[in-house]
Scaffold this motif. Structure first.
Motif, mmCIF file in Angstrom:
data_model
loop_
_atom_site.group_PDB
_atom_site.id
_atom_site.type_symbol
_atom_site.label_atom_id
_atom_site.label_comp_id
_atom_site.label_asym_id
_atom_site.label_seq_id
_atom_site.Cartn_x
_atom_site.Cartn_y
_atom_site.Cartn_z
ATOM 1 N N THR A 73 -33.319 50.143 -112.944
ATOM 2 C CA THR A 73 -32.374 50.960 -113.719
ATOM 3 C C THR A 73 -30.983 50.370 -113.591
ATOM 4 O OG1 THR A 73 -33.652 52.821 -112.848
ATOM 5 C CG2 THR A 73 -31.694 53.344 -114.155
ATOM 6 N N PRO A 74 -30.354 50.066 -114.711
ATOM 7 C CA PRO A 74 -29.007 49.493 -114.631
ATOM 8 C C PRO A 74 -27.987 50.443 -114.004
ATOM 9 C CG PRO A 74 -29.956 49.157 -116.816
ATOM 10 C CD PRO A 74 -30.860 50.096 -116.085
ATOM 11 N N SER A 75 -28.159 51.748 -114.251
ATOM 12 C CA SER A 75 -27.171 52.708 -113.740
ATOM 13 C C SER A 75 -27.373 52.931 -112.252
ATOM 14 C CB SER A 75 -27.308 54.042 -114.475
ATOM 15 O OG SER A 75 -26.945 53.902 -115.824
ATOM 16 N N ILE A 76 -26.497 52.404 -111.454
ATOM 17 C CA ILE A 76 -26.518 52.672 -110.010
ATOM 18 C C ILE A 76 -25.154 53.214 -109.613
ATOM 19 C CG2 ILE A 76 -28.283 50.948 -109.472
ATOM 20 C CD1 ILE A 76 -26.062 49.025 -108.661
ATOM 21 N N SER A 77 -25.151 54.006 -108.530
ATOM 22 C CA SER A 77 -23.910 54.699 -108.174
ATOM 23 C C SER A 77 -22.983 53.848 -107.322
ATOM 24 C CB SER A 77 -24.239 56.011 -107.466
ATOM 25 O OG SER A 77 -25.030 56.815 -108.309
ATOM 26 N N ARG A 78 -23.437 52.688 -106.914
ATOM 27 C CA ARG A 78 -22.561 51.802 -106.147
ATOM 28 C C ARG A 78 -21.420 51.263 -107.005
ATOM 29 N NH1 ARG A 78 -26.143 47.692 -102.518
ATOM 30 N NH2 ARG A 78 -27.419 49.280 -101.487
ATOM 31 N N PRO A 79 -20.299 51.008 -106.383
ATOM 32 C CA PRO A 79 -19.211 50.374 -107.135
ATOM 33 C C PRO A 79 -19.639 48.992 -107.608
ATOM 34 C CG PRO A 79 -18.463 51.130 -104.966
ATOM 35 C CD PRO A 79 -19.947 51.258 -104.977
ATOM 36 N N GLN A 80 -19.284 48.667 -108.843
ATOM 37 C CA GLN A 80 -19.621 47.357 -109.386
ATOM 38 C C GLN A 80 -18.379 46.755 -110.053
ATOM 39 O OE1 GLN A 80 -23.861 47.202 -111.285
ATOM 40 N NE2 GLN A 80 -23.198 49.297 -111.578
ATOM 41 N N ASN A 81 -18.308 45.452 -110.039
ATOM 42 C CA ASN A 81 -17.213 44.779 -110.745
ATOM 43 C C ASN A 81 -17.548 44.702 -112.219
ATOM 44 O OD1 ASN A 81 -15.592 44.139 -108.434
ATOM 45 N ND2 ASN A 81 -17.173 42.625 -107.892
#
Lengths: 365, 365, 365, 365
Positions: free
Chosen positions: A306-314
């Motif tokens: 799943t592309p949506s993850i709750s971790r911060p991403q750049n």
């Protein structure tokens, strides 16, 4: 460039994740086919989010409203339309439309494609929600196949490397397909289920997600259906399966493995069994020259995490063209694979009925 | 159920292996595009059998006769038709039409599909020869792409487990693509070539065959082209690639590998480079939501070993319904992969031009 | 065999006269086009039954519910779906489904085509009601054309021999088209209106019905759009116009009259006017070789008298295969022509936008 | 925007008047259909120019070279391709390509459509010569229809007002259709022939041309074939008939005449005759709701006078944008109607076979 398919079965999908409704118009169905609306609902429920931690907590009831094409319980032969009205939309979660592209999502490509006019809320038409009407269409086609003795089914073959048993490509039965698809978490092995659930739970806890592979099969499909070149079963099935967001690969029979074999290992020898021509092995996955061989049709589709993850991403804000850190809020599936199982099956059902209907036989005059 | 394709580019393939001629009609090409007929020939020569032991000894000159659609060196915008007249047919090799099904071939499925009326000589319309007009169409589309700064190329990624280097999905260049595709045996690594040639030679000596994987890429393709759902780039490319006989799997970007990753590993973060939005990695293979992202488009196709091997095989005579031993005569490629490289590229070229042409922009009035 | 169209614009119609709802999914619309929903309603109101004695007394409010494809007032570029829920159904009028074929209706042909499974109530999918979603699609396309300076319009040219004035094929203006289509009873001449109303009233009183001809035109459509052979403007327009029940003929420009002329009379000579190439006459109806010439596009469609008349008619019960007298009950239009005017215009709007979108121009890379 | 058709029968036309060759690829034909190549030639000969003064003196032998799709005299079920190589081209007649638009021709519209890149010699792809491969396809489809007891035929109904007898829409027989179509000058009445020949001769002498109407019919076509809305018989037939250059109108049954009738006059009452449901009259032309009724299918197509006349005409040079006088040289038909008769029949044959093949019946499993 469209969300429609024009094979023997024709259908046109519509809707956006947070719009008024999503749905499908199915055209060219044979007339007089008995449809069990309750069973269509059961098929679609397999795609709905579960409350067992494997998926989003959004409650998507997804009860389709059939507007046309069924009369006295049977297909009329004229277009069958179904709508699912969106209800639980929580648009607050998406309140201020962000232009920071979510990695591995179509936010940016969609923005470019539609000159910024597409509905961005919840992915709009790119949302996995549009697989709900796909499943509706697949459920309808599946019932028509079923009445001809054709059974399809799918299961989770792997999640992040944890593997289930495989369908035996020679001897898989309708019963096995029916059994596995009725399971809440569709694996053949209960042991595999337990391990997969752990992997998913662990991913969710670490604000991450995981991918996997779905294996799908059909039995009872007659030999001699399909075509060489552009409209073979592999062409149609792959085109339909790639309509499911997150699919990045598909293989038929032994698939990529065949690239490492000798011809003498890979070729499936023919034999006669119970008066019928069969192959002793089924590396070809039931399809030769785009046409069904009478052996089980078997293929696998790879799903990305799943592309949506709750971790911060750049990421990048594509309106301001500045690099930004992104934190995705909202409720998301840590793994789409369990819910993708009926979607893959739906794609197969549509492809198989479509191919059956395209056999250019002239009716008796 | 047809050998035609109706995207932005439309084409219709025809011909049987031992018939009078094979060819293609390409419709809907933009008008006024300069075509270099010599370069089309060079493209097709890449598909022709080589005299280096890797392929059949049949000499297929395959010089296409262009009948329409080009005027004063440019596309007219009306249908472009090309015919290749069959010459070196050796129909003696196929003299008495056998009804013993060749394993992994479409003899039996084709017989069923066409009620025994299809041309069985040399596989008829199922023959790999029909990829010659596919390459013609691909060469034409490739030149049109090329004039827009789009370059495509492919190489042999593996043959029976022997692997070549890979295209770097982030930084592969037009030059690299041009270089590899001009090689007689298209690998990136000369070392890999040597080992692959050994594997093929050894298979030939043992009357066997081998399969492999082709990797294909495009650079310079603009972001924002394609569509969600049924007409995305993956849908179109896969439908076209499965038109090449012997393909059993396709994967985009990191493909099946993504199934074993966490989302945090698989997601390609966005960044800005030279004023353009890019991704730092390219697991998505240049396609998000069916639409090009501007990153290189990368995919791989798995080819099964040549079905025709000279070893005795068990099979069935589907007319008499008796089990028979089969020994295939005639000249056959011990490995189709080297010759398949331009075919895969052709499929990509057609798909990309088709997608470009389908962008529904209204011309200025 | 379907109720869908796959040109530059794609759409799929659905619904049955007495089913739950009717509607349309329109795909491939350009993104970012401003749509005025109120004006769509006005377009559809032109098709609604009038209370002036010229049509049925059924009140068809026909307010379309737009489910997708519009966001912030503009097209999203993804499918636009609209549903009209059926309300005033009076199924009592159709209570016992009769199998006595109504003359000039599709009761019997539909029964044969769908093996008796089609919805027979009120004509089912054969009903003129399905022109409501056609008008919706036409209204949408019309607004997009309008924003490019293209105006279409239609009027009643004749009803049972009573003729209106004609559009001047050379000099008809956007203003004239706008004016006539806003009239409750769309004729150019008020005198003609009065006589036509008399004819209709008289037919209604004698339990009979009358037919007529609709003339339709477009101005501002750019020259050079369309194609030779199968996808010319005449091919597309005629295919779409024959989707309107009751149409039995179509002619472009001077139409059937050209068959009685010499070439020297019929040929439209070219000239230059205000720096543009024009023709001095417009017998060709704005289309040469399937392509627009820049002159007004003009065509006419013939409508048969409403098949449903209240007089006793001889017929056959196709279930019992006995000859029976039939008396049709229910409320019916004594003449469909006034309500058909916007339907013809809708067909033209769809055809023209479709052709504009199919011009295979490659976007700049 | 293409020269291809994708119904039950699919075909793709190609070629330019003075190019290397013209032809057609027909896909999706049923397999195993016996084809008589000589009879195909006879069909095409009906379209060839006659030496009797009614047509051009160009000798178009038009012998089709069948490249694929037939094996041992029968259709293979895979694409059937035929090419006609151009021979008698007299390009000298067209030596210096003029940019003075010939009135009623597509010179100017084609130039705009293809940005000046289309082949202008002899009209290029717009030429009436492309109806030769259309006739080939029609001849093939006609033989398949014929083997099912379906007969089609056409005749010249009128030339510049001189009328032939009409087909009786209720009782026209296969014999009558066969008889008229074998005539060199296909009229029912020899008297009409004589008068029409006079009209044509007189037009030729005065360097002029004349138009006319073709009437076409089918008998033996089963009831219940076709569809409502977009793929009805009228939609398909009209789309195909408008592929024939010079057609400006089409009408089914009583056509435009129905617009002047009362419903009580126009409605065709049903009756039972010889155990079958028939209509007493046939104003509906054998089609109700887009579906065949079992009555003869009857329609008429209007042809404009040949645009090429040798008289001086006023026109415009669209390159220099100056008004110029034009004198057309070369050999031209003073009337295309006699040669158009088999073209109209071909369009009908393709449409009817296409509709038969599209009946979505699921083969028994």
């Amino acid at each position: 460039m469209s969300s429609s398919f024009n094979g023997g079965v024709k259908f046109s999908l519509f809707g956006e994740s947070h719009g008024k409704g999503i749905g499908v118009v199915i055209d060219n169905l044979p007339a007089g086919e008995q449809l069990n609306v309750e069973k269509i609902g059961e098929f679609m429920a397999r795609r709905a989010p579960k409350k067992d931690g494997t998926s989003t907590m959004r409650s998507e009831k997804d009860i389709p409203d059939i507007l046309s094409g069924i009369y006295e319980g049977k297909t009329t032969g004229t277009p069958l339309a179904a709508v699912i009205f969106n209800q639980d939309q929580h648009s607050a979660d998406y309140g201020n439309i962000s232009h920071i592209a979510r990695p591995a999502h179509a936010d940016h490509t969609g923005f470019l494609r539609y000159n910024g006019a597409n509905d961005p809320r919840g992915g709009g038409h790119f949302s996995g929600r549009i697989t709900a009407p796909l499943c509706f269409a697949g459920a309808v086609c599946g019932q028509i196949l079923s009445s001809r003795g054709i059974t399809t089914g799918a299961h989770i073959l792997s999640i992040k490397g944890v593997r289930d048993d495989v369908f035996d490509p020679v001897s898989v039965t309708a019963n096995q397909l029916e059994t596995v698809k009725k399971r809440l978490f569709p694996t053949i092995s209960e042991n595999a289920e337990a391990k997969m659930r752990e992997v998913i739970a662990s991913a969710r806890e670490s604000l991450d997600s995981v991918g996997g592979v779905v294996e799908c099969a059909a039995v009872g499909f007659p030999a001699g259906v399909g075509s060489p070149m552009l409209d073979g079963l592999e062409n149609i099935i792959s085109r339909l399966v790639f309509a499911i967001p997150a699919v990045k690969g598909i293989e038929f029979g032994n698939g990529f493995e065949c690239a490492d074999l000798f011809g003498s290992e890979n070729n499936d020898e023919f034999a006669i069994k119970d008066g019928k021509i069969v192959t002793k092995t089924n590396n070809h996955g039931g399809i030769l020259g785009g046409i069904s061989s009478g052996m089980p049709i078997v293929f696998r589709a790879a799903f990305k995490p799943t592309p949506s993850i709750s971790r911060p991403q750049n990421s990048v804000d594509f309106k301001t063209m500045t690099e930004e850190e992104l934190v995705i809020k909202g409720r998301h599936d840590p793994c789409v694979v369990p819910r993708a199982v009926p979607c893959v099956e739906a794609a197969l059902n549509i492809a198989l009925l479509s191919a059956l209907l395209e056999n250019p036989s002239i009716p008796e005059v």
